[in-house]
Design an enzyme around this catalytic site. Structure first.
Site, PDB file in Angstrom:
ATOM      1  N   ASP A  49       0.829  -1.210   0.000  1.00 17.39           N
ATOM      2  CA  ASP A  49       0.000   0.000   0.000  1.00 17.39           C
ATOM      3  C   ASP A  49       0.859   1.254   0.000  1.00 17.39           C
ATOM      4  O   ASP A  49       0.344   2.368  -0.129  1.00 17.39           O
ATOM      5  CB  ASP A  49      -0.996   0.000   1.154  1.00 17.39           C
ATOM      6  CG  ASP A  49      -0.344  -0.101   2.524  1.00 17.39           C
ATOM      7  OD1 ASP A  49       0.893  -0.153   2.604  1.00 17.39           O
ATOM      8  OD2 ASP A  49      -1.089  -0.125   3.527  1.00 17.39           O
ATOM      9  N   GLU A 120      -1.794  -5.627   8.493  1.00 13.23           N
ATOM     10  CA  GLU A 120      -1.025  -5.103   9.613  1.00 13.23           C
ATOM     11  C   GLU A 120      -1.726  -5.397  10.935  1.00 13.23           C
ATOM     12  O   GLU A 120      -2.961  -5.417  11.009  1.00 13.23           O
ATOM     13  CB  GLU A 120      -0.836  -3.589   9.462  1.00 13.23           C
ATOM     14  CG  GLU A 120      -0.036  -3.201   8.230  1.00 13.23           C
ATOM     15  CD  GLU A 120       0.156  -1.701   8.091  1.00 13.23           C
ATOM     16  OE1 GLU A 120       0.763  -1.288   7.083  1.00 13.23           O
ATOM     17  OE2 GLU A 120      -0.298  -0.951   8.978  1.00 13.23           O
ATOM     18  N   GLU A 186       8.922  -4.368  10.991  1.00  9.88           N
ATOM     19  CA  GLU A 186       9.333  -3.062  10.475  1.00  9.88           C
ATOM     20  C   GLU A 186       9.769  -2.125  11.584  1.00  9.88           C
ATOM     21  O   GLU A 186       9.056  -1.912  12.567  1.00  9.88           O
ATOM     22  CB  GLU A 186       8.210  -2.402   9.677  1.00  9.88           C
ATOM     23  CG  GLU A 186       8.610  -1.030   9.124  1.00  9.88           C
ATOM     24  CD  GLU A 186       7.666  -0.475   8.084  1.00  9.88           C
ATOM     25  OE1 GLU A 186       7.916   0.661   7.612  1.00  9.88           O
ATOM     26  OE2 GLU A 186       6.694  -1.151   7.726  1.00  9.88           O
TER      27      GLU A 186
END
Length: 277
Positions: A49, A120, A186
């Site tokens: 995205d 996520e 991340e």
């Protein structure tokens, strides 16, 4: 509109089986030409995205829509033959309920031909991941800094430092237990990413994490240096295409203004009888 199924090569099971083995090579792609370039060298290609920021000029990924992800997923699918194709589920397309997530994930898979989706969230999304996996939708998870939650985090800050480490560990454990075949870590401290990689039984894919992760992923435009004013600490630039593009455009503009382009070799002569043009 349905697409063809995923081509031969990597699949969720083969990716999962790479835990602890040769590191997985992963990159993003948003267009067919780039997909064709990266596919022979990658185990996994992600239609992230991040396309909203990279190609559409959005300030964050929050404004990305399901239709945008499907459009770019279809484009990338046309350029993929061997890598595992994963498409991000955008903000608002899966958080409401597992049923909502299934409707949108199944649409993404049917219309793009991807082999898996990525979403996520850790503990909060474990039930949804389990729901999707039980219904035949492979899921790649994403914990640590989750860009769709940038407003809640107050910016793109490192996650899991000090006392916050426990939350990231809990998230990683939760998605692994729920059935995700891999998880992106991340922007977390290196020692934390290393510890999580050693503990959970699915591959960890690092971005701003640790060389100990089971694989690495970067946004292809960052890695190629297409943005001259954007240099995250965790990105290694393997080219400086932004500068090269600027130089090429400057040269082109000068040639046009000085009437050096087009030259005789770029134009067509009058067609003569009996001769091919």
């Amino acid at each position: 509109m349905s697409a063809t199924t995923h081509a031969k090569g990597s699949n969720p099971l083969s990716i999962r089986a790479r835990k602890g083995g040769i590191p997985l090579v992963c990159l993003t792609a948003y267009t067919t030409p780039v997909a064709r370039l990266v596919d022979p060298h990658c185990d996994l290609v992600l239609v992230g995205d991040s396309v909203g920021m990279v190609l559409h000029g959005l300030p964050s990924t929050v404004g990305v829509t399901l239709d945008m992800m499907i459009l770019h997923g279809q484009a990338v699918r046309r350029g993929i033959e061997n890598a595992l194709l994963v498409v991000d589920m955008p903000f608002g397309s899966y958080e409401e309920s597992p049923a909502q997530a299934f409707r949108n994930a199944s649409r993404i898979m049917a219309e793009t031909g991807c082999a898996a989706v990525k979403l996520e969230g850790g503990v909060s999304m474990a039930e949804t991941i389990s729901f999707l996996v039980a219904r035949g939708i492979p899921v790649m998870a994403h914990v640590g800094l989750t860009p769709q939650g940038v407003n809640a985090f107050g910016g793109y800050t490192v996650q899991g430092r000090g006392e916050d480490a426990g939350g990231v560990i809990a998230d990683a454990r939760a998605v692994a237990y729920a059935g995700a075949f891999s998880v992106v870590l991340e922007k977390v401290p290196e020692t934390l990413a290393r510890a999580i990689t050693a503990e959970i039984d699915i591959p960890t894919i690092g971005i701003g994490a640790s060389p100990a992760c089971d694989g690495q992923i970067l946004v292809v435009d960052d890695m190629l240096g297409l943005f001259t004013d954007f240099r995250p600490k965790f990105v290694k630039r393997y080219a400086e295409l932004g500068h090269a593009t600027t130089e090429a455009v400057v040269a082109y503009a000068e040639d046009v203004r000085q009437r050096r382009f087009p030259g005789p070799e770029h134009v067509f002569a009058e067609k003569l009888p009996g001769k091919k043009s």
